[in-house]
Design an enzyme around this catalytic site. Structure first.
Site, PDB file in Angstrom:
ATOM      1  N   LYS A   1     -10.767   1.273   0.531  1.00 18.76           N
ATOM      2  CA  LYS A   1      -9.311   1.100   0.612  1.00 18.76           C
ATOM      3  C   LYS A   1      -8.891   0.931   2.071  1.00 18.76           C
ATOM      4  CE  LYS A   1      -7.927   4.100  -3.274  1.00 18.76           C
ATOM      5  NZ  LYS A   1      -7.254   3.102  -4.115  1.00 18.76           N
TER       6      LYS A   1
ATOM      7  N   ARG B   1     -11.273   5.027 -14.259  1.00 17.68           N
ATOM      8  CA  ARG B   1     -11.525   4.656 -15.652  1.00 17.68           C
ATOM      9  C   ARG B   1     -12.996   4.861 -16.025  1.00 17.68           C
ATOM     10  NH1 ARG B   1      -9.245  -1.286 -14.631  1.00 17.68           N
ATOM     11  NH2 ARG B   1      -7.991  -0.036 -13.217  1.00 17.68           N
TER      12      ARG B   1
ATOM     13  N   ASP C   1      -5.897  12.259  -5.955  1.00 19.98           N
ATOM     14  CA  ASP C   1      -6.474  11.541  -7.088  1.00 19.98           C
ATOM     15  C   ASP C   1      -7.094  12.494  -8.120  1.00 19.98           C
ATOM     16  OD1 ASP C   1      -6.515   9.027  -8.160  1.00 19.98           O
ATOM     17  OD2 ASP C   1      -8.483   8.489  -7.358  1.00 19.98           O
TER      18      ASP C   1
HETATM   19  N1  BES Z   1      -6.523   6.218  -7.566  1.00 19.09           N
HETATM   20  C1  BES Z   1      -6.203   4.842  -7.594  1.00 19.09           C
HETATM   21  C2  BES Z   1      -4.820   4.558  -8.167  1.00 19.09           C
HETATM   22  C3  BES Z   1      -3.641   5.065  -7.371  1.00 19.09           C
HETATM   23  C4  BES Z   1      -2.919   4.198  -6.588  1.00 19.09           C
HETATM   24  C5  BES Z   1      -3.208   6.371  -7.490  1.00 19.09           C
HETATM   25  C6  BES Z   1      -1.811   4.633  -5.888  1.00 19.09           C
HETATM   26  C7  BES Z   1      -2.131   6.826  -6.791  1.00 19.09           C
HETATM   27  C8  BES Z   1      -1.417   5.960  -5.994  1.00 19.09           C
HETATM   28  C9  BES Z   1      -7.217   4.096  -8.443  1.00 19.09           C
HETATM   29  O1  BES Z   1      -8.491   4.616  -8.467  1.00 19.09           O
HETATM   30  C10 BES Z   1      -7.333   2.724  -7.867  1.00 19.09           C
HETATM   31  O2  BES Z   1      -7.802   2.601  -6.774  1.00 19.09           O
HETATM   32  N2  BES Z   1      -6.896   1.740  -8.615  1.00 19.09           N
HETATM   33  C11 BES Z   1      -6.954   0.384  -8.174  1.00 19.09           C
HETATM   34  C12 BES Z   1      -7.508  -0.439  -9.289  1.00 19.09           C
HETATM   35  C13 BES Z   1      -7.803  -1.840  -8.898  1.00 19.09           C
HETATM   36  C14 BES Z   1      -9.034  -1.897  -8.018  1.00 19.09           C
HETATM   37  C15 BES Z   1      -8.022  -2.637 -10.144  1.00 19.09           C
HETATM   38  C16 BES Z   1      -5.523  -0.041  -7.855  1.00 19.09           C
HETATM   39  O3  BES Z   1      -4.620   0.340  -8.586  1.00 19.09           O
HETATM   40  O4  BES Z   1      -5.329  -0.729  -6.855  1.00 19.09           O
HETATM   41 ZN    ZN Z   2      -8.670   6.625  -8.061  1.00 20.36          ZN
HETATM   42 MN    MN Z   3      -9.695   3.870  -6.856  1.00 20.24          MN
END
Ligand code: BES
Ligand code: ZN
Ligand code: MN
Length: 466
Positions: free
Chosen positions: A248, A322, A259
């Protein structure tokens, strides 16, 4: 803060007595009516306050008149919001003992008074070497003590979850979550990596591999003689989500200690469940790990096999939640429970869709979904149903495995729901995406910035109303 139920709050020596005023009505304190209402024309609009001194003529040193708006529009949620305002105001004025006179308000609303007072009181200052000394110590109220106690238990579960989610990832590790779970005095089993391996949890274990911290699969069980129903509640337990090899950017990583907010909520609920003695079996399940880009990290293009035998092509290592939930859902379904509810900070797409005031909810059983939405509504937790049409699975189709873990950016919250659905078998299931609601970057409504304990009130209320 200690809440004390008394016969007559007007006779208690306090720094401030809070009394409510409905628009166009009077309070039961003459001074307030005379000065605030008549002389200064204080209207009692919702959330407005008016302060007056009693100059030693009353046991209470000051009176804070709290506007509650139109009487017919008051509901428990609004009362809680107003209570938070009033308590914060009293704390600012460095009051130590306060009274609350709930004038013309139904007794069962006092549950929300207890919750509101605790929300107002909450801070996460354990790492501050100098702590502010403006905490209220005692709150006196004329109310039904059962309602106050119920509210206090809800608040305790929220605080438990908030503390855990606010805790830095360096301390709130998978091992720490496991040890907290063991301390709750429930029937709890912790599975280590090798046991998870034997159970076939190839998706969960893949996510965990990039971290030095060992994963822990946690199963807590509350039960009673002849349970009316058996349910499982699952919380996403990513103690830190760096994104993995699909790292990220810094700004997105900053709050990723949150998380595990789903897991924190489950632990919060399980920490208080015995005190309500519900007549159902509740299984609290957490697949706890970190998503890190260590030298053994799982990679884009890898193919994983989940507990139910389905294969997953890794399209993006940042869609890790997931994967962990896939194995947790399989595990929960194998318990043969009647219902499964999962709580997860799952997608940024859900935050884009709904913001931080509402969680997304979806699943395979409309009745369960509607019941949860309604329960949330009564408990100050908004949820909005997102669609689960089959088309959302299209972008997850893989050439070489049963599915990919991500596809199109668009409609990402629903696609994640469709992914999870593949691991749900013969059970009523609801998935609540709390990515936006679990952790606030800045203060919002009653909450200070940081963890909110999202989902705790809804789940607890749902469980005890069975
Ligand atoms: N933990 C994140 C989602 C998240 C985003 C939680 C903002 C709290 C605040 C999750 O694991 C994630 O990174 N999701 C990605 C999925 C994507 C790679 C398809 C996302 O939402 O960007
Ligand atoms: Zn996550
Ligand atoms: Mn993630």
């Amino acid at each position: 803060m200690e809440i004390k139920v008394v016969e007559n709050v007007k006779t208690v020596e306090t720094d401030i007595l809070v009394v409510n005023l409905f628009e166009g009505e009077k309070t039961s304190i003459d001074l307030a009516n005379e000065y605030a209402v008549q002389e200064d024309n204080f209207k009692g609009k919702f959330g407005e306050t008016y302060l007056l001194h009693t100059y030693g003529k009353e046991p209470y040193r000051k009176v804070l008149v709290l506007g509650l708006g139109k009487k017919e529009e008051l509901c428990p949620n609004k009362l809680r919001e107003a209570v938070v305002k009033a308590v914060k105001k009293c704390a600012q004025m460095e009051a130590k003992k306060i009274g609350f006179l709930l004038d013309g308000i139904e007794f069962d609303y006092s549950e929300q008074l207890a919750i509101g007072a605790n929300i107002a009181d909450y801070r996460f200052d354990k790492y501050k070497s100098e702590k502010k000394d403006n905490k209220i110590q005692e709150l006196y109220v004329q109310a039904n003590s059962d309602n106050i106690q119920k509210g206090e238990k809800f608040a305790a579960a929220m605080t438990f979850a908030r503390n855990l989610a606010n805790e830095p990832a360096q301390f709130a590790t998978p091992e720490e979550l496991a040890s907290i779970a063991l301390d709750l005095g429930l029937d709890t089993k912790i599975y280590d990596a090798d046991e998870c391996e034997k159970m076939g949890m190839g998706a969960f274990l893949a996510v965990a591999r990039g971290s030095k911290k060992p994963p822990k699969f946690i199963h807590m069980k509350y039960t009673c003689p002849n349970p009316k129903k058996r349910i499982a509640i699952i919380g996403k337990g990513l103690c830190f989500d760096s994104g993995g090899l699909d790292l990220k950017p810094a700004s997105s990583m900053l709050t990723m200690r949150d998380d595990m907010s789903g897991a924190a909520a489950i632990l919060g609920v399980m920490s208080i469940i015995k005190e309500f003695n519900p007549q159902i079996e509740v299984n609290g399940i957490i697949a706890a790990c970190e998503n890190m880009p260590g030298c053994d990290a799982y990679k884009p293009g890898d193919i994983l096999t989940a507990k139910n035998g389905k294969t997953i092509e890794v399209d993006n290592t940042d869609a890790e939640g997931r994967l962990t939930l896939a194995d947790a859902l399989c595990y929960a379904c194998e318990l043969g429970v009647d219902e499964v509810i999962d709580l997860a900070t799952l997608t940024g797409a859900c935050v884009v869709a709904l913001g931080s005031n509402a969680s997304g909810i979806m699943g395979n059983d409309e009745e369960l979904i509607q019941r949860l939405i309604e329960t949330g509504k009564r408990n100050g937790e908004k949820m909005w149903e997102l669609p689960m049409w089959d088309e959302y699975f299209d972008s997850l189709k893989s050439e070489i495995a049963d599915m990919k873990n991500t596809g199109s950016r668009w409609g990402g919250a629903s696609a994640a729901g469709k992914f999870l659905e593949k691991f749900v078998k013969d059970v009523k299931w609801a998935h609540i995406d709390i990515a936006g609601t679990a952790f606030l970057e800045k203060p919002q409504k009653e909450f200070i910035a940081g963890a909110t304990g999202a989902g705790v009130r809804t789940l607890l209320s749902y469980i005890i109303e069975q």
